[in-house]
Structure formats: structure tokens, C-alpha cells
Design an enzyme around this catalytic site. Structure first.
Site, mmCIF file in Angstrom:
data_model
loop_
_atom_site.group_PDB
_atom_site.id
_atom_site.type_symbol
_atom_site.label_atom_id
_atom_site.label_comp_id
_atom_site.label_asym_id
_atom_site.label_seq_id
_atom_site.Cartn_x
_atom_site.Cartn_y
_atom_site.Cartn_z
ATOM 1 N N CYS A 1 1.058 -1.442 0.324
ATOM 2 C CA CYS A 1 0.275 -0.439 -0.039
ATOM 3 C C CYS A 1 1.314 1.022 0.293
ATOM 4 O O CYS A 1 0.736 1.873 -0.958
ATOM 5 C CB CYS A 1 -0.904 0.111 0.995
ATOM 6 S SG CYS A 1 -2.004 0.742 1.838
ATOM 7 N N CYS A 2 2.051 1.443 0.901
ATOM 8 C CA CYS A 2 2.554 2.609 1.121
ATOM 9 C C CYS A 2 3.297 2.559 -0.917
ATOM 10 O O CYS A 2 3.890 3.730 -0.523
ATOM 11 C CB CYS A 2 3.838 2.435 2.244
ATOM 12 S SG CYS A 2 3.016 2.322 3.783
ATOM 13 N N CYS B 1 7.315 3.931 6.168
ATOM 14 C CA CYS B 1 7.335 3.949 4.594
ATOM 15 C C CYS B 1 7.930 3.231 3.790
ATOM 16 O O CYS B 1 7.200 2.716 3.076
ATOM 17 C CB CYS B 1 6.186 4.810 4.192
ATOM 18 S SG CYS B 1 6.694 6.311 3.751
ATOM 19 N N CYS C 1 -3.523 3.616 8.973
ATOM 20 C CA CYS C 1 -2.998 3.239 10.091
ATOM 21 C C CYS C 1 -1.748 3.616 11.237
ATOM 22 O O CYS C 1 -0.950 4.400 11.326
ATOM 23 C CB CYS C 1 -1.606 2.260 8.685
ATOM 24 S SG CYS C 1 -2.246 1.579 7.406
#
Lengths: 551, 436, 140
Positions: B313-314, B420, B397
Site C-alpha cells: 500500500c505504501c 513507509c 495506519c
């Protein structure tokens, strides 16, 4: 010279985008002609006689070589390969297309230039002494204060819709080369006995329909109060200046009708209330601006230049030019050189893009990268080593800007007149051309000596005819060009307004009339007396008698 | 007639009344003439009273009465009549009038900004579309030379501030940002120009030697104005401490590219805080970087990727977009600090990263120093900070941090993850590997 | 025009017994133009439609308003002309506009007029075919 910091840069950049938007709104019809007019005028864009005309500000006349190259580039890319230097240290382009103007402004912004407030009823380009920083007779570089005023006057929220246009000039020299007494506000920098800087502030001078020499309001306004004092004058004017009659809207009319004393009191009262406000100039800010005008890296040179002396002996043409167009510099070994934009039969102030480029190159090589534009429509090279003067002059000759006529009768100040201007009632440049031919003989010119000849094509007096020793005003009589003559105008420290000789002369008689005036002067003058001094001594009578003898 | 008041369309409760018209029951604006004529009667009314001034009626003549009016309305008979500009200024500055100052009549959109600068806070406009014009007009300029009645600070004041920020008046700053004094190698090359440079460790050491001792503002200035002019950007999260760096940058070059990663998973508060800071600091070149919609569609169609594979996702929401955005820059500035803990505890001020120089001007700053800076410069805090969010990333998050916990403890809580990836995954590599 | 002199305004007031044409500036480049006989706007006064009566002058004014409203032109006004030999302005100022600056003979309309004008003069003599060809050329 001054360089923009990030704040200045943002202002001009944002201005370009704002104007781009305004042009787009006009082209799309969102703005009508009438709504667009004040917007374009505030950016120096006129609708002139033949096309649009864009007036670009050259604040206090100072140009870097980079800027001069850009002016050439603009003439080449967007106009017709020339520009016209005006009587107020601006340059005008006569043929730009509306759709190109935002790009022109972006190009200007890239070299820290703009057309902001070169027209409109707002505070116009601040003008100054073309010899600022280099003449021996000055107290300090007047451009420091010109720049401070330039910033303060740029997009002033309160003073952008004045009754009429508003012009400010600054000088710090004993010899006023900026005609400060003919401005809405004239500023003369002084130093008091304690060595502090202050300003003599005058208001209400001007040319136009009602010429006036500005009276002094305050003889010594402290340095830190420059903006507060100017703001006080502007506020009084903004609130009380006439708005009902275009011809009576300038501040000079307000000063005249109120009386100098009463007007001064209003200004002083207002000033007292605001002088301790945020307008007070912080010492750091003055120092910051002053630092930009610190003397350049001069070389240590002897006062005399052997090379110069040798060339003066050898080359008569050079010696003639030197005696007229070179001025004393405050730095030993240096000289101030003026390139003439007044060639015989030429158009005063016109400069081709090739000339501009070449001039920029010469300035880079011979004048520490700087040129000055004068209100007499010439170009000054302020930092020339005496050793370099001869090769510089040779280049001037090649470029056709070596006419040795500075302050002589053919160094004519002229507005564009009916050839280009929508307001003009008669042509002025053709008269200037004929006069420069009639008096082209250099020996004769030098014999006549210092004589300012100024020509305006209408009563608005952009050609400063009121301040000419001989002034010529073009008028329209039943669709014929006629020219009125004034004598005795002067724009130095002892400023005066010319007197009208009498009935005007038809176009084919005006050159003869000027020659008659010159002949009377030559007959009347005593010793080396200047024209203005002779006129002040003998008065109008002998001139008038001769001029109208046949009538 | 529509009214723009305090920057928005407003219901106009006031009505104008002519000199011989019957007065309205509610708030009414009357002329100066009527005020002078009917003063006694008008004072007995039980509704608010407003005053209308023609362009030739200076407020001086009613200066002592101004407190009686809820609004002073200035008439522009034509846009060319600039007298009311002075009246507005005087009303605010000289007479301390606190009520509504209104402009009406023939006013150009291009005059709105001037009015705003002089304390006019409402304008009667011809239609509601003028609100958009008003907002555009007010945004057209961000630098002003004159002191106004508004809160905008003139260039002269800003210059003074910049000058004092750049003055080495606080030697303690220098100490706090100093890195290990690494002597430059014998073959240290001259300082690189803004041309694209290959960054070697040797070069970074030379850089550190030359600049590492500078205070944060001076370091930033040197990087922006000298070393990497035109090829450096600031990457900001607009998180809890971002304001410090943004403020420093705003005083050096408000037009510096500021890259802001909008992962599309951020707190609304962060976006609003960004807008607030951009406005207050008048940043002119904040670029909001968003993920490639194709990648998101591909890998995170229902938006729940964070719960399954936070790293990926990051990767698509931060690492890849930033790598792309940094293309063409030789250096970037980050706001990371050693005190933030974990891997950041050994952060150098200047480091090499994927062919670029990375500058961490605040590396040595403590929380106290940051707080002091916030206070000294009147910087607003991130709205979530008071709610216990000390480090703020994407909403899913990010968790609150308990007192005593490491400040980044709330990031990816419960996962074996504390960065991240933009500060460690070779950005350039990921760009290639992801096939962008 | 910024500060159109009174003369132009006066000209608009006295259409009787005179010959007038409508002039304006083109918005995009600011060049001087005239309302032509075919209803287009021409840079050449020789092509201008001539009004000899009040009604005809009013028609020119109406056409000018249409073009103004369409944001093609600005600052429209009627000027007096003579038609002896060719259509040409009467006042110095308008001669200057029709011709270009006398100090710069290489700029303005005078620089391009030459051949152009002889073609126009022929066309004005009433040769329809020539006129048609000329217009085609212009559009091409």
C-alpha cells in the site's frame, strides 16, 4: 544597481499572470472596451493612433546590459525592430499585438522589468538623475530613494485611482538633471549640518495646459519619513483633488487653488498623524537598498589618462565630441559618456534593436554593464575608464550615436507628436528633424552654446516645451499645423516656465522663426552668456520685435 | 443585491433608505445628509443604523459618531473615483472603526483586492458569480509593498524577518544541527553545481563538511539558493511538525517546490492543515502528488490493501508517486529528526540517497526546540495533535500515541513496520521495478 | 483610442451633406480598420463604404455596434472623407491613421499600400470580377 529579491520577483510575476487573465477576459468579451481600458492603461498599454503602444518602465533610467538586450529582443520578436526612449525614462513599442503583450511582460519580468503603472491615474515611473552615483555634485545616490518610492508606489491600494496621473522625480545633485520642479512631487536630497540625510519636498509642479514650478512644502523631511510624507501628500490629493474636470485634476491645480500655505498645512497635519506608523522607514531597509547602489568595483586609476590625452590631440572629431558629450566623474580616471539618440535628421529617442544590442555589448565591455536612459532621450554610459573612451567613441561613431550635441540646440527633446500619438494636434518630430538639419553645423552649435529646444505636439506637453529655453508647441488651426513659440523655460535648479512670443507660426515658417530667435540671442548676448541668461536679462521684447517684424 | 462579506456570500440584513423614504423596521442604512437632519429621531429607533457616505463625504465629519453605526457604506459613483479607498483606510486606521465597512456602486473586480487591503469587509456585487471573481482577485497577488489595514505583512517586514532568521544570532541552533566532523578526503571535488551530479559518499562527506555545521535556515538557504538552485524540492507530510520547515522555506523562497503526498488515505484534518499553512505562509508552489490511478485500480481496488499488505500500500501510494515526482531534482529536503527515534536516531544532516542528496535540516532538533519555534513564529498546530496524534500518516495506519510512548509508536501499530519506505527503498529502483 | 480628440466626436455629429466612413481598431492587434462596402472590416480606407445621408451613416454606426459587441473591434467613429480621386480622409489626424507615421515611411499602411491601392482603385471603378478575385486572394 538594484536587483529584485524574491518578493519583488513575485510581484512582477503575479502581475504578468493577472494581466494575462485580463487580456483573456477582454478577448472573450467578459470585459468591455470601457472596462478593459483602465486595466490595460495601468499596465502601460495604450490604443494609439496606428496600433497598440506599450510603455515599459525603466525605473530611474537604469538598465543593465541584460535588460537592454531584452529590450532589443522584444523589439525584434514582437515589434518592428525598434523602440522609442521617452521623455520620462521609459521605452515605448509602437506596434505590439494585444495577444502578445502578456508574453512581452513575461519576458520583461525575466529581467526584472515591467510596465506597471506606466499609464493611468496612478503613481507613474519614478524618475531620477541620469548621473546618480557618478557625478561629483551629488550628496548620495538618489536612486536609493527612487527605488524605495518605486516599491511603495507599486500597486498602492489607496492611490491607484487618483484624480489624475502622478509623477515623482528625485535628485541628490546640486544641478537638477531630473526636472524635479516640474513634477507632482519633486524630491531633493539634502544633508544637514549633523550629516543626516533629509529631503526637500516640493509638490504641484507640472507641464501640461497649466505649467507650474513646484513650490517647496518642507525643506527637510527626515530620511525615515520619506514615505510617510509622500503618503500624506497623496492622501490629501486623493481626497481633495478635482475629479469633475480632467484639465483641473492634477495636484498643481489643488495646490494653486488652496494656496501653498494652506496646502502645506493639510499635508503637515496628515503627516503628523502617520509619521510614526508602519510607513516609517527602518534603517535596515534603507541600508539594504543602499547596498545595491554601493560604488562598483572601480580600479585605482590616475586622474589623467595618457591614452585619452593623446587621442584628444590627434583626433579632432573625437576631441569635439569629448568636449560636449563627456562629463566629469567623481572617481579618478573615469568619465561619464553620453551616446546621442539625436542624429541629424533623426527621430529623437528612436533606437533600433541592433543598436540596443550593440549598446548593451558596449556597456558590458566599457561601462561595468550599465546604461542610463535620460529624460532628454539620450543614453549615458556611467562608468567609462578614461583609457577606454576613445575606442568606445569609435564604436559610437559606427553605431550612429556619436553626434556631439549634448545640451546643444540639436539635442532636441520631442514627444512623438501626431505621427504616433492619439492625443497630438500636430506633428513634432518632423519639426525636430528640420531643426537638427538647419543647425547641423557643429561649430555653429557650439558657438550658440547650451540651449534646450523642446517640442510638444499638443498641450499635454510631453515634449516639455514649457521647460525649453526655446519651446515649440504644435497646434491645429483649421486642419493646418501651426507652432507656438515660448522662450525662457528652464528645468534646472532655477526652473522657469517659458513665455509665449505671440501668434503661432505655420509649419513652413517655424524653422526660420527659431533661427530668428537664435540670431537675436547671438546679437544680444554678452560674452559667454547662455541663452537663458540673455533672455532673462533682455526679456521678450527684442525677440518679439524681430519675430513679428514683417507682420 | 448579493453581498460578499468576509470572503463569502452573506445574507444582507441591511436595507438602504433614501432621504425621504420611510425607514425600515430592521437594520437601515441612511445617508449622511439624513443622519445630520434626523439625528435625534434616528437615535431613538430600536434597530441598527448604518451610514452611507458619498464619494465626496469624508468620514472626518462624522468621526465622533462612528460608534453609533453598524455599517459604514462607501459609495463608488464610478470605479475611477478613488476617494473611498482613502475613507476606508481612515475609518479603520484613524478612527478605529470596528463595524462593517462596505463598498457599493461601480466597482471593478480588479479593485476587490485593494478594498480588502484597506479594511473594506463587504461589497455589494451585481451577482453571485462575483464571489468566484472575488476569490480569484484576492489570490492574484501574494506580495505587497505597503502596510495595509489587513493582516498581510508588507515586503519590508518580511524582509526584516528573513534577515533576522538568517542572522547567526542563535549559535545554539548551530550546535544542535552539527554532524560528526568528517574531514573531507584529499580528492574532495569542488562543490557540485546544480547540474545533475552523481552522489558518492565522498561527495556527501565533502558537503557535510562544508554545510553540516550551518543552522537549519542557513543550510536551507545555501541549498536552495546556491548548491541546488532550481533542482531541489521539499517533501512535506504537513504533519505535526512540518510547519517548522515550511516556515523556514517560506522565508527563503516561497516558490520552492513543496511536494506533498496525498495518498488519498489521509485525514481530512491534514488536507485542511495543508491549506491553512499554504495560506498563512503564502507558499506558492505546493504540488500535491497523488498515486497513479491505474496502479490503485489494479492493486487496491476496494481500498483495503493497507489491511493486507501495508508495505505494498505504501509502495503504490507513497514510494512510487514520490519517485516519479522527484524525477529531475538533484536534491530534496525532509523534515526527519533524530529524536523521532528508532532508525531515525542516527540520522545525518546531509546524506546520499538514490543518486540524490537528501537534506535533513532539523535532524538535530529536539521536541522542545520545535515547540519553541512554533510559539515564536505563531505557527498553527496540526488539529489532530491535541487529540494525541504525534506522528500523522494515513488514517487507517495511524493511531494515537500514549504518553511516554515513542512518538511514532502510533504508526503501523502492531505491525513490524516503522517507515513507509520513501526514506529507505531505493526510490529510483522501485520506479524501475514497478515498471513506471 | 485613448483620448480621442474632440474633432472625431464632432465629425460624428455632422453627417449632413458630407461623405463619411466608419473607422475602428481591430481588437487583436489594434490596427486601424474601416467598414468596407461588403460589410467586412478592411485595413484600407479605399475600400470603405461611404455614407452620404444620415440614414446611411446610422447604418454604419449600427454595423459598428454589432462588431463591437462581438469583440472584434473597438473605438468606432465616423470620419469625413473626400472621394475626389480616391476615398481619403479630410483631417490631418485621419490622414495619419490611413497612411502611417510620416517619420517612418517603412511602417504603417503606407509601407504596404503601393500595389494594393492600385488594385483597390481599379476595383472601386466598378469592375466586379476584379473585385471578386481580389477578395479571393485575401481570403486565400
Amino acid at each position: 544597481m538594484y536587483r529584485y529579491d524574491e518578493f519583488d520577483q513575485v510581484v512582477v510575476k503575479e502581475r504578468v499572470e493577472q494581466f494575462r487573465g485580463q487580456v483573456a477576459r477582454r478577448l472573450s468579451g467578459e470585459l468591455t472596451t470601457d472596462e478593459f481600458r483602465p486595466l490595460r492603461l495601468m499596465n502601460g498599454l495604450y490604443a494609439q493612433l496606428h496600433a497598440y503602444m506599450l510603455r515599459v518602465a525603466i525605473p530611474y533610467g537604469t538598465l543593465s546590459t541584460r535588460q537592454m538586450h531584452m529590450l532589443a529582443h522584444i523589439a525584434r520578436k514582437y515589434d518592428r525592430d525598434y523602440g522609442h526612449f521617452t521623455t520620462r525614462q521609459n521605452i515605448q513599442y509602437n506596434w505590439p499585438r494585444l495577444v502578445d503583450v502578456p508574453d512581452i511582460l513575461a519576458d520583461l519580468a525575466s529581467v526584472e522589468m515591467h510596465a506597471i503603472q506606466t499609464s493611468g491615474n496612478c503613481i507613474r515611473n519614478v524618475t531620477s538623475d541620469q548621473y546618480a552615483g557618478v557625478s561629483a555634485d551629488e550628496i548620495i545616490d538618489s536612486r536609493i530613494y527612487s527605488e524605495i518610492l518605486r516599491q511603495w508606489s507599486t500597486f498602492h491600494p489607496e492611490f491607484s485611482f487618483l484624480p489624475r496621473k502622478f509623477k515623482i522625480a528625485v535628485t541628490a545633485a546640486a544641478d537638477d538633471r531630473a526636472a524635479v520642479r516640474f513634477h507632482d512631487i519633486g524630491v531633493i536630497v539634502h544633508k544637514n549640518d549633523a550629516g543626516e540625510i533629509g529631503f526637500e519636498i516640493m509638490a504641484g509642479g507640472g507641464m501640461g495646459r497649466t505649467p507650474a514650478v513646484a513650490p517647496t512644502l518642507n525643506k527637510f523631511v527626515p530620511e525615515r519619513d520619506l514615505l510617510a510624507y509622500c503618503e500624506a501628500i497623496l492622501r490629501v490629493y486623493n481626497m481633495l483633488g478635482r475629479r469633475d474636470n480632467l484639465f483641473k485634476a492634477r495636484i498643481k491645480i489643488l495646490v494653486m487653488s488652496t494656496g501653498v500655505e494652506a496646502f502645506t498645512k493639510m499635508v503637515e497635519d496628515e503627516f503628523a498623524l502617520i509619521k510614526d506608523s508602519a510607513l516609517k522607514l527602518p534603517e535596515e531597509e534603507i541600508a539594504r537598498i543602499r547596498a545595491y547602489f554601493a560604488p562598483p568595483g572601480y580600479e585605482d586609476l590616475p586622474v589623467q589618462s595618457k591614452a585619452l590625452d593623446a587621442h584628444l590631440l590627434k583626433d579632432k572629431a573625437f576631441a569635439d565630441w569629448h568636449s560636449v558629450n563627456a562629463a566629469a566623474h567623481k572617481q579618478p580616471g573615469y568619465v561619464i559618456a553620453t551616446a546621442s539618440l539625436k542624429p541629424t535628421s533623426g527621430v529623437p529617442g528612436d533606437c533600433s534593436s541592433d543598436q540596443m544590442d550593440a549598446i548593451a555589448d558596449l556597456a558590458e565591455k566599457f561601462s561595468l554593464g550599465e546604461v542610463r536612459v535620460t529624460h532628454e532621450q539620450n543614453l549615458v554610459f556611467p562608468y567609462v575608464r578614461k583609457d577606454d573612451l576613445y575606442p568606445l567613441w569609435q564604436q559610437f561613431v559606427r553605431l550612429g550615436i556619436a553626434t556631439p550635441n549634448l545640451d546643444l540646440i540639436s539635442d532636441i527633446i520631442s514627444c512623438p507628436g501626431l505621427d504616433y500619438c492619439g492625443l497630438a494636434t500636430a506633428r513634432s518630430i518632423p519639426v525636430a528633424q528640420q531643426l537638427s538639419e538647419r543647425f547641423s553645423d557643429l561649430k555653429r552649435q557650439k558657438d550658440i552654446g547650451e540651449l534646450r529646444l523642446n517640442i510638444s505636439g499638443c498641450i499635454n506637453a510631453c515634449g516639455h516645451h514649457h521647460a525649453g529655453n526655446i519651446g515649440i508647441l504644435g497646434v491645429d488651426k483649421q486642419n493646418q499645423e501651426f507652432y507656438q513659440v515660448t522662450l525662457g523655460g528652464h528645468d534646472g535648479a532655477d526652473a522657469s516656465i517659458g513665455d509665449i512670443t505671440g501668434p503661432s507660426f505655420p509649419a513652413d515658417k517655424i524653422v526660420d522663426a527659431v533661427e530668428t530667435v537664435v540670431d537675436v540671442y547671438m546679437a544680444q548676448r554678452q560674452g559667454k552668456e547662455r541663452f537663458i541668461d540673455t533672455y532673462r536679462r533682455v526679456g521678450m521684447k527684442p525677440f518679439k520685435e524681430k519675430l513679428y517684424a514683417a507682420h | 443585491m448579493p453581498l460578499i462579506r468576509d470572503g463569502n456570500l452573506a445574507l444582507d440584513q441591511w436595507v438602504h433608505r433614501g432621504d425621504d423614504e420611510p425607514l425600515a423596521d430592521g437594520p437601515t442604512i441612511v445617508s449622511l445628509d439624513r443622519w445630520k437632519r434626523d439625528r435625534a429621531t434616528l437615535l431613538t429607533r430600536n434597530a441598527p443604523l448604518g451610514l452611507r457616505l458619498k464619494s465626496d463625504q469624508a468620514p472626518a465629519q462624522v468621526a465622533t459618531d462612528l460608534g453609533l453605526f453598524g455599517v459604514v457604506a462607501l459609495e463608488f459613483p464610478t470605479f475611477k473615483d478613488g476617494r473611498p479607498f482613502s475613507y476606508a483606510k481612515l475609518l479603520r486606521d484613524r478612527y478605529g472603526y470596528k463595524g462593517e465597512v462596505r463598498a457599493f456602486g461601480h466597482i471593478l473586480r480588479d479593485q476587490y483586492l485593494f478594498l480588502d487591503r484597506l479594511g473594506v469587509n463587504s461589497i455589494e456585487v451585481k451577482d453571485e458569480k462575483q464571489l468566484k471573481e472575488f476569490k480569484t482577485a484576492l489570490a492574484e497577488f501574494s506580495v505587497f509593498y505597503q502596510p495595509g489595514v489587513d493582516a498581510r505583512r508588507p515586503a519590508m517586514a518580511l524582509r526584516r524577518q528573513v534577515a533576522s532568521a538568517l542572522k547567526p544570532s542563535r549559535p545554539d541552533f548551530d550546535d544542535l544541527t552539527r554532524v560528526e566532523d568528517v574531514p573531507p578526503p584529499a580528492d574532495a571535488p569542488p562543490a557540485p553545481s546544480s547540474a545533475r551530479i552523481a552522489v558518492s559518499d565522498a561527495k556527501v562527506r565533502a558537503f557535510s563538511h562544508k554545510y553540516g555545521h550551518l543552522s537549519a535556515p542557513k543550510l536551507i538557504a545555501a541549498m536552495i539558493d546556491v548548491e541546488f538552485k532550481g533542482s531541489i524540492a521539499l517533501v512535506s507530510s504537513f504533519g505535526t511538525e512540518a510547519a517548522v520547515l515550511l516556515h523556514m522555506v517560506s522565508e527563503i523562497d516561497r516558490n520552492l517546490p513543496v511536494l506533498f503526498l496525498d495518498t488519498q488515505k489521509l485525514f481530512g484534518e491534514t488536507l485542511r492543515y495543508r491549506d491553512q499553512l499554504v495560506g498563512q505562509l503564502r507558499l506558492t508552489n505546493v504540488q500535491t502528488i497523488r498515486p497513479d490511478p491505474e496502479r490503485v485500480k489494479d492493486l487496491d481496488p476496494n481500498g483495503m490493501l493497507f489491511s493486507r499488505r501495508a508495505n505494498l500500500c505504501c509502495q503504490i501510494r507513497k514510494v512510487e508517486p514520490l519517485a516519479k515526482a522527484l524525477h529531475g531534482y538533484d536534491a530534496w529536503i525532509t523534515g526527519r529528526k533524530r529524536y523521532q527515534g528508532r532508525r531515525r536516531a542516527v540520522l545525518p544532516v546531509i546524506e546520499a540517497a538514490e543518486g540524490r542528496v537528501k537534506i535533513n535540516p532539523l535532524a538535530g532538533w529536539s521536541k522542545d526546540l520545535l515547540d519553541e519555534y512554533f510559539a515564536e513564529h505563531g505557527l498553527p498546530h496540526h488539529p489532530l495533535e491535541s487529540e494525541g496524534f504525534l506522528s500523522i500518516g494515513c488514517m487507517p495506519c495511524t493511531d494515537r500515541v500514549a504518553p511516554g510512548e515513542d512518538m511514532r509508536a502510533g504508526r503501523w501499530r502492531g505491525q513490524d513496520k516503522d517507515e513507509c519506505g520513501i526514506h529507505e527503498t531505493p526510490a529510483a529502483q522501485s520506479l524501475t521495478s514497478s515498471g513506471l | 483610442m485613448d483620448g480621442t480628440p474632440k474633432k472625431a466626436a464632432e465629425a460624428t455629429k455632422a453627417p449632413k451633406a458630407s461623405r463619411q466612413v466608419m473607422t475602428a481598431y481591430r481588437l487583436e492587434d489594434g490596427h486601424v480598420i474601416y467598414l468596407a462596402a461588403d460589410g467586412s472590416w478592411s485595413e484600407w480606407i479605399e475600400e470603405a463604404r461611404i455614407a452620404t445621408t444620415k440614414e446611411e451613416a446610422d447604418a454604419l454606426t449600427a454595423a459598428a455596434k454589432v462588431a463591437t459587441d462581438a469583440n472584434q473591434i473597438f473605438e468606432t467613429y465616423l470620419i469625413d472623407v473626400t472621394t475626389e480621386g480616391r476615398t481619403w480622409p479630410v483631417t490631418m489626424r485621419e490622414v495619419m491613421r490611413a497612411q502611417g507615421p510620416t517619420i517612418h515611411p517603412h511602417f504603417g499602411k503606407q509601407a504596404e499600400r503601393g500595389e494594393r491601392v492600385s488594385a483597390v482603385a481599379n476595383a472601386a471603378a466598378g469592375k466586379r470580377t476584379e473585385r471578386g478575385e481580389r477578395r479571393e486572394n485575401r481570403e486565400g
